[in-house]
Design a protein around this motif. Structure first.
Motif, PDB file in Angstrom:
ATOM      1  N   HIS A  95       0.854  -1.192   0.000  1.00 22.16           N
ATOM      2  CA  HIS A  95       0.000   0.000   0.000  1.00 22.16           C
ATOM      3  C   HIS A  95       0.894   1.247   0.000  1.00 22.16           C
ATOM      4  N   SER A  96       0.456   2.305  -0.643  1.00 22.56           N
ATOM      5  CA  SER A  96       1.323   3.497  -0.773  1.00 22.56           C
ATOM      6  C   SER A  96       1.695   4.073   0.594  1.00 22.56           C
ATOM      7  N   GLU A  97       0.822   3.868   1.609  1.00 23.65           N
ATOM      8  CA  GLU A  97       1.181   4.367   2.954  1.00 23.65           C
ATOM      9  C   GLU A  97       2.333   3.546   3.540  1.00 23.65           C
ATOM     10  N   ARG A  98       2.378   2.268   3.232  1.00 23.00           N
ATOM     11  CA  ARG A  98       3.514   1.442   3.659  1.00 23.00           C
ATOM     12  C   ARG A  98       4.777   1.891   2.934  1.00 23.00           C
ATOM     13  N   ARG A  99       4.643   2.203   1.651  1.00 28.33           N
ATOM     14  CA  ARG A  99       5.815   2.636   0.874  1.00 28.33           C
ATOM     15  C   ARG A  99       6.288   4.007   1.366  1.00 28.33           C
ATOM     16  N   GLN A 100       5.314   4.890   1.678  1.00 31.40           N
ATOM     17  CA  GLN A 100       5.642   6.269   2.061  1.00 31.40           C
ATOM     18  C   GLN A 100       6.206   6.380   3.484  1.00 31.40           C
ATOM     19  N   TYR A 101       5.585   5.683   4.435  1.00 28.01           N
ATOM     20  CA  TYR A 101       5.951   5.883   5.851  1.00 28.01           C
ATOM     21  C   TYR A 101       6.802   4.761   6.446  1.00 28.01           C
ATOM     22  N   PHE A 102       6.820   3.592   5.828  1.00 32.46           N
ATOM     23  CA  PHE A 102       7.479   2.451   6.476  1.00 32.46           C
ATOM     24  C   PHE A 102       8.558   1.812   5.600  1.00 32.46           C
ATOM     25  N   GLY A 103       9.045   2.603   4.656  1.00 29.87           N
ATOM     26  CA  GLY A 103      10.214   2.169   3.885  1.00 29.87           C
ATOM     27  C   GLY A 103      10.000   0.977   2.973  1.00 29.87           C
ATOM     28  N   GLU A 104       8.766   0.667   2.665  1.00 29.36           N
ATOM     29  CA  GLU A 104       8.576  -0.472   1.755  1.00 29.36           C
ATOM     30  C   GLU A 104       8.867  -0.025   0.329  1.00 29.36           C
ATOM     31  N   ASN A 105       9.356  -0.961  -0.453  1.00 24.14           N
ATOM     32  CA  ASN A 105       9.711  -0.643  -1.836  1.00 24.14           C
ATOM     33  C   ASN A 105       9.394  -1.854  -2.715  1.00 24.14           C
ATOM     34  N   ASN A 106       9.724  -1.743  -3.978  1.00 23.83           N
ATOM     35  CA  ASN A 106       9.348  -2.830  -4.897  1.00 23.83           C
ATOM     36  C   ASN A 106       9.972  -4.165  -4.493  1.00 23.83           C
ATOM     37  N   ASP A 107      11.134  -4.094  -3.829  1.00 21.07           N
ATOM     38  CA  ASP A 107      11.798  -5.329  -3.418  1.00 21.07           C
ATOM     39  C   ASP A 107      11.049  -5.998  -2.251  1.00 21.07           C
ATOM     40  N   THR A 108      10.687  -5.201  -1.224  1.00 16.52           N
ATOM     41  CA  THR A 108       9.957  -5.810  -0.093  1.00 16.52           C
ATOM     42  C   THR A 108       8.568  -6.263  -0.557  1.00 16.52           C
ATOM     43  N   VAL A 109       8.000  -5.506  -1.485  1.00 18.57           N
ATOM     44  CA  VAL A 109       6.689  -5.904  -2.028  1.00 18.57           C
ATOM     45  C   VAL A 109       6.822  -7.253  -2.720  1.00 18.57           C
ATOM     46  N   ASN A 110       7.890  -7.410  -3.466  1.00 17.55           N
ATOM     47  CA  ASN A 110       8.119  -8.662  -4.166  1.00 17.55           C
ATOM     48  C   ASN A 110       8.270  -9.829  -3.178  1.00 17.55           C
ATOM     49  N   GLN A 111       9.083  -9.621  -2.140  1.00 16.24           N
ATOM     50  CA  GLN A 111       9.304 -10.707  -1.173  1.00 16.24           C
ATOM     51  C   GLN A 111       8.020 -11.066  -0.444  1.00 16.24           C
ATOM     52  N   ARG A 112       7.265 -10.047  -0.069  1.00 17.26           N
ATOM     53  CA  ARG A 112       6.007 -10.306   0.655  1.00 17.26           C
ATOM     54  C   ARG A 112       5.003 -11.013  -0.254  1.00 17.26           C
ATOM     55  N   THR A 113       4.977 -10.598  -1.519  1.00 20.97           N
ATOM     56  CA  THR A 113       4.033 -11.208  -2.468  1.00 20.97           C
ATOM     57  C   THR A 113       4.352 -12.691  -2.656  1.00 20.97           C
ATOM     58  N   LEU A 114       5.630 -12.996  -2.831  1.00 19.71           N
ATOM     59  CA  LEU A 114       6.018 -14.400  -3.033  1.00 19.71           C
ATOM     60  C   LEU A 114       5.695 -15.234  -1.793  1.00 19.71           C
ATOM     61  N   THR A 115       5.925 -14.648  -0.610  1.00 18.45           N
ATOM     62  CA  THR A 115       5.618 -15.370   0.629  1.00 18.45           C
ATOM     63  C   THR A 115       4.114 -15.607   0.760  1.00 18.45           C
ATOM     64  N   ALA A 116       3.336 -14.596   0.444  1.00 21.49           N
ATOM     65  CA  ALA A 116       1.876 -14.752   0.523  1.00 21.49           C
ATOM     66  C   ALA A 116       1.433 -15.897  -0.388  1.00 21.49           C
ATOM     67  N   LEU A 117       1.921 -15.892  -1.620  1.00 25.02           N
ATOM     68  CA  LEU A 117       1.513 -16.931  -2.583  1.00 25.02           C
ATOM     69  C   LEU A 117       1.936 -18.318  -2.104  1.00 25.02           C
ATOM     70  N   LYS A 118       3.148 -18.396  -1.605  1.00 24.72           N
ATOM     71  CA  LYS A 118       3.684 -19.692  -1.135  1.00 24.72           C
ATOM     72  C   LYS A 118       2.806 -20.265  -0.017  1.00 24.72           C
ATOM     73  N   ASN A 119       2.161 -19.369   0.725  1.00 26.37           N
ATOM     74  CA  ASN A 119       1.357 -19.794   1.877  1.00 26.37           C
ATOM     75  C   ASN A 119      -0.144 -19.777   1.604  1.00 26.37           C
ATOM     76  N   GLY A 120      -0.505 -19.716   0.337  1.00 27.75           N
ATOM     77  CA  GLY A 120      -1.917 -19.836  -0.029  1.00 27.75           C
ATOM     78  C   GLY A 120      -2.750 -18.596   0.210  1.00 27.75           C
ATOM     79  N   LEU A 121      -2.095 -17.444   0.434  1.00 27.71           N
ATOM     80  CA  LEU A 121      -2.843 -16.190   0.604  1.00 27.71           C
ATOM     81  C   LEU A 121      -2.945 -15.487  -0.757  1.00 27.71           C
TER      82      LEU A 121
END
Ligand code: PEP
Length: 248
Positions: A95-121
């Motif tokens: 979410h843009s608020e995560r990117r803006q205030y909590f330092g998330e970027n395309n790399d963390t988004v990628n890692q989180r997305t892959l983890t979510a998929l791996k776990n059936g989310l």
């Protein structure tokens, strides 16, 4: 290609057990004939109580983030296993608020997305340009980078929901016009077609987010490439049901 519409709310850092339970109790009868998928992404600590409140209804409870590690020394984070414990299906990522205030970027988004998929989310991956990026004609480049880096290594894109949320429209009351939203989401779908394949891209649900409300949802939802909405402010009231029932 028919895609089932999907209306997701994002409560952000709002509500308590009492106010959230009251809202869901009020929403339940109002959304019982919904033809779309419905989800409310609530603060992590409210997930157990809101799952209980939504039981037996069309409302699925989602999360607002998931960490990329399975477990470990990540103070303040929530793992996929913890979400799965409560039957959570959808999780917002990037979410843009995560990117803006909590330092998330395309790399963390990628890692989180892959983890979510791996776990059936099912990840709801948020992308979108800022006002200055749009003004300087950079929208398509920004979205391309967000998609190429954010979805790197994804095998089955059909398992992902994309939320196109122009940052300038989030929480500002300034909605993208129906045409702006359609044109940009059409670009996103075309890009997904090039990254994966056209057949799969045509099955990905792409939501619009940014000051969507009971008044403007019909026009947005009538656009051929818009499959639903990610709703912030308007998901905190029973107006959310009007959006869910946009087809009526
Ligand atoms: C959001 O939080 O994703 C959002 C779109 O917020 P709002 O509807 O309030 O603009």
């Amino acid at each position: 290609m028919s895609r089932k519409p999907f209306i997701a709310g994002n409560w952000k850092m709002n509500m308590t057990v009492a106010t959230g339970t009251k809202l869901i109790t009020d929403l339940k009868p109002l959304v019982k004939e919904a033809k779309c998928d419905v989800c409310l992404c609530v603060p992590a600590i409210l997930i157990p109580a809101m799952v209980k409140a939504a039981k037996g209804s069309k409302i699925k409870i989602g999360a607002q983030n998931v960490h990329f590690a399975d477990h470990g020394a990540y103070t303040g984070e929530i793992s996929a296993d913890m979400l799965n414990d409560y039957g959570v299906k959808y999780v917002i990522i990037g979410h843009s608020e995560r990117r803006q205030y909590f330092g998330e970027n395309n790399d963390t988004v990628n890692q989180r997305t892959l983890t979510a998929l791996k776990n059936g989310l099912t990840p709801i991956v948020c992308i979108g340009e800022t006002l200055s990026e749009r003004a300087s004609g950079d929208t398509e480049n920004v979205l391309t980078r967000q998609l190429e880096f954010g979805l790197h290594g994804v095998e089955d894109v059909k398992q992902i929901v994309i939320a196109y949320e122009p940052v300038w429209a989030i929480g500002t009351g300034q909605t993208a016009t129906d045409e702006q939203a359609q044109e940009t989401i059409k670009f996103i779908r075309k890009k997904l077609g090039k990254m994966f394949c056209v057949k799969d891209a045509n099955r990905v649900r792409i939501l619009y987010g940014g000051s969507m409300n009971a008044g403007n949802c019909k026009g947005l939802m009538a656009q051929p490439d818009i499959d639903g909405g990610l709703i912030g402010g308007a998901s905190l009231k029973t107006d959310f049901a009007t959006i869910v029932n946009f087809e009526k």
